[in-house]
Design a protein around this motif. Sequence first.
Motif, PDB file in Angstrom:
ATOM      1  N   LEU A  92       0.732  -1.273   0.195  1.00  0.00           N
ATOM      2  CA  LEU A  92      -0.430   0.047  -0.450  1.00  0.00           C
ATOM      3  C   LEU A  92       0.895   1.281   0.074  1.00  0.00           C
ATOM      4  O   LEU A  92       1.210   2.039   1.233  1.00  0.00           O
ATOM      5  N   GLU A  93       1.083   1.539  -1.297  1.00  0.00           N
ATOM      6  CA  GLU A  93       2.587   2.553  -1.541  1.00  0.00           C
ATOM      7  C   GLU A  93       1.547   3.738  -2.306  1.00  0.00           C
ATOM      8  O   GLU A  93       1.284   3.280  -3.381  1.00  0.00           O
ATOM      9  N   ARG A  94       1.769   4.803  -2.163  1.00  0.00           N
ATOM     10  CA  ARG A  94       1.254   5.904  -3.604  1.00  0.00           C
ATOM     11  C   ARG A  94       1.889   5.435  -4.793  1.00  0.00           C
ATOM     12  O   ARG A  94       2.488   4.935  -5.528  1.00  0.00           O
ATOM     13  N   ASN A  95      -0.089   5.078  -5.433  1.00  0.00           N
ATOM     14  CA  ASN A  95      -0.426   4.517  -6.912  1.00  0.00           C
ATOM     15  C   ASN A  95       0.504   3.425  -7.038  1.00  0.00           C
ATOM     16  O   ASN A  95       0.127   3.124  -8.497  1.00  0.00           O
ATOM     17  N   ALA A 306     -11.689  11.853  -5.561  1.00  0.00           N
ATOM     18  CA  ALA A 306     -11.516  12.707  -5.659  1.00  0.00           C
ATOM     19  C   ALA A 306     -10.638  12.775  -4.087  1.00  0.00           C
ATOM     20  O   ALA A 306      -9.695  13.021  -3.975  1.00  0.00           O
ATOM     21  N   TYR A 307     -11.476  11.583  -3.894  1.00  0.00           N
ATOM     22  CA  TYR A 307     -11.221  11.367  -2.137  1.00  0.00           C
ATOM     23  C   TYR A 307      -9.225  10.360  -2.137  1.00  0.00           C
ATOM     24  O   TYR A 307      -8.303  10.847  -1.332  1.00  0.00           O
ATOM     25  N   THR A 308      -9.628   9.980  -3.490  1.00  0.00           N
ATOM     26  CA  THR A 308      -7.741   9.278  -3.642  1.00  0.00           C
ATOM     27  C   THR A 308      -6.944  10.492  -3.817  1.00  0.00           C
ATOM     28  O   THR A 308      -6.064   9.911  -3.020  1.00  0.00           O
ATOM     29  N   ASP A 309      -7.283  11.015  -4.584  1.00  0.00           N
ATOM     30  CA  ASP A 309      -6.539  12.199  -4.952  1.00  0.00           C
ATOM     31  C   ASP A 309      -5.760  13.142  -3.520  1.00  0.00           C
ATOM     32  O   ASP A 309      -4.480  13.680  -2.752  1.00  0.00           O
ATOM     33  N   VAL A 310      -6.621  13.093  -2.130  1.00  0.00           N
ATOM     34  CA  VAL A 310      -6.856  13.628  -1.005  1.00  0.00           C
ATOM     35  C   VAL A 310      -5.822  12.876  -0.058  1.00  0.00           C
ATOM     36  O   VAL A 310      -4.525  13.307   0.278  1.00  0.00           O
ATOM     37  N   ALA A 311      -6.447  11.770  -0.077  1.00  0.00           N
ATOM     38  CA  ALA A 311      -5.667  10.519   0.333  1.00  0.00           C
ATOM     39  C   ALA A 311      -3.790  10.406   0.213  1.00  0.00           C
ATOM     40  O   ALA A 311      -2.331  10.631   0.686  1.00  0.00           O
ATOM     41  N   ALA A 350      -5.811   4.059  -6.548  1.00  0.00           N
ATOM     42  CA  ALA A 350      -6.049   4.151  -5.178  1.00  0.00           C
ATOM     43  C   ALA A 350      -5.393   2.760  -4.386  1.00  0.00           C
ATOM     44  O   ALA A 350      -5.181   1.660  -5.588  1.00  0.00           O
ATOM     45  N   ASN A 351      -5.224   2.672  -3.001  1.00  0.00           N
ATOM     46  CA  ASN A 351      -3.834   0.772  -3.212  1.00  0.00           C
ATOM     47  C   ASN A 351      -5.178  -0.059  -3.014  1.00  0.00           C
ATOM     48  O   ASN A 351      -4.342  -1.184  -3.038  1.00  0.00           O
ATOM     49  N   LEU A 352      -6.314   0.164  -2.342  1.00  0.00           N
ATOM     50  CA  LEU A 352      -6.827  -1.091  -2.493  1.00  0.00           C
ATOM     51  C   LEU A 352      -7.730  -1.233  -3.056  1.00  0.00           C
ATOM     52  O   LEU A 352      -8.979  -0.173  -2.177  1.00  0.00           O
TER      53      LEU A 352
END
Lengths: 484, 211
Positions: A92-95, A306-311, A350-352
Amino acid sequence: MKINQTINKTPVFQVLTEDQCEQIYNAALDVVERTGGRFFDYEALKLLKDSDAVVTDDNLVRIPASMVEQALKSHPSKITLTGRNEKNSIKLERNVVNFGTGSDQPFTYDRETGKRRPSTRRDVAEASKFVDYLSNYDFLMSHGIARDVPNSATYDRHQFLAMIENCTKPIIVTAVNAEGLEDQWKMACLIRGNEKEFRLNPLFAVYIEPSSPLKHTREALEKLLFAADKGIPAVYTPCPSAGATSPATIPAMLVQSLAETLQASVLSYLRKPGMPLIMGGVVTILDMLTSAYSYGAPELSLASAAYTDVAKWLGIPMFSTGGCTDSKVIDEQAAAEATTSLFYAYLSGANLIHDVGYLDSGLTASLDTLVMCEEIIGTVRQIGKGICTEDDHLAWQVIDEVGPGGEYLTHDHTYRHWKEWFVPRLQDRADYDTWVAEGQKTMNDRVREETERILREYQPEPLDEKVHQEMKRILDEAEKRHDS
Amino acid sequence: MADIMERIAEALIIGKIDEVGTLSQEALDNGATPEEVMSKGLFAGMDVVSTKFKNQDMFIPEVLRSAKAMHAGMDVLKPVLTEGADSSMSGTVVIATVEGDLHDIGKNLAAMMLEGAGFRVINLGIDQKAKDIVKAVKENNPKILGLSALLTTTMPRMPEVIEALKQEGIRDQVKVIIGGAPVTQEFADEIGADAYAANAALGADKAKELL
């Protein structure tokens, strides 16, 4: 030789800019500081009262931003989950994107009668087998609830056993309460060897949900505190419905959802800093005609991306949603809705991506949807690979060699590169006459055949018998404690 | 008189909250009885809203706005309703989410739909113990008891409530309707509930049927 080259290795997709992410984060801090949340657990309230957080009106908690920022810094920036087969490890790492099923559908389509009936332990076992077999699934969630167990208060342990028996990939579990989580964690520690090994190399993450807007139940909080104690990665994420349990505008829904996760982050930090935290959730609308919690709405895809961008901006792993539908059956609607949400969740990085295979707004499970989505994910991953414009791919020399009016079928370049394309297994491309001769099958037919084949032929690697017996013992002890 | 009743109903249908209040007062000032305003103005309007909603011509936020408009009318009528008169056309409903369950949006939507259908609704809230639900039934004497649960782990509280009603000897004084995502007709039959409703609007319909 070229200089100053920048390339896109993959397609690049973004809904929100960094400034917009910051706006959402700042508004979430305002909510955490001014509106607060209600915490329905004595231990949690005690921890908060003993800190700089303000607790009023019994259980209304407002937290200063400084505590939130301290807490956020303490979570590990990357998480790795490894199944009982060490080869099955996800980052679970960026992108880095991983796909998995969803949890706890109360109903399943019976393969024999075709009827919708309450889910069983066997449904969970079969779904787990499928996730083990299908290569586009990276992690498992139960895809059903074991409702046919002696006591509904221990369903989570029965379900976990069914999952671990049949799937060697990492799992995201649900739990009735802290006791249920503890039992599942003890079972998982048997596989890793001991508690410290589990902390170093977790086999599962626990899924915990606040009750939007801004309420945290006793069960959710005790699970969170246990996860903090033991270093169990926790997905602490809401399922708000825009227009009902959250505001009707997407950014506001994200602000509220983030506030709920930030409140949990602080609590886990107060208990024991360093709990691996995962944010996200199911962010969608309440359908205003049917009052359905919509898993097929395009708003779900947009809000999740959008939420993934925030995360990503916050540096916290993201739990997103895709491959799901409001359709009650596997039809054109199901395929269209699943495809849309799979694409945008993937492109967002998103990671998951969970809930793949969810039918009927998350209420019904079916093995066939898993097989259909396996194929769709294959096409999504293919597009996600992007395009290489270097050398042998740009290949102007090949064009030159073949020349005007030539053919590429027999060229060595084609022989080398055609295997890079996606190979469909269930999508039909035959000519019309061949299609007729082969029985005029639809995608639905082919999905069903493949599902039946997997069900017949596939057996997962069995669990070590000693470990299995030990796990059953933990389960039996839980049953005895709840025998009323 | 018929004209102002029509105007009240119209204003209610399009969700003009203040206007419904003003027109209701005007009707009273012109000699209408509160019961007339209720049935020919307010409930007549809500009936149309209910039909439009079923025909997918109106959406939930619009229905709820009309319900708010109805409340505005009722607020005007309440002070002058005959002492002891039932301010509802259909009777009283007690509604609750069962013990251990904090989910309430579905229950609240059902409560609003029931009010729109002319019931007086006592919303006990979430996480309600069986004994407290039974107490509320004894105190309020409702025609209908609505129970809601979102979790398979809290559904077992429903038969416990029914059992508690039996223990108090009041089971046959009230009709029990149950709802919630994992709940089904089969479960309702199994536990001896009187009805099951798949969504809030159907809940309001079922409640009327059970009267």
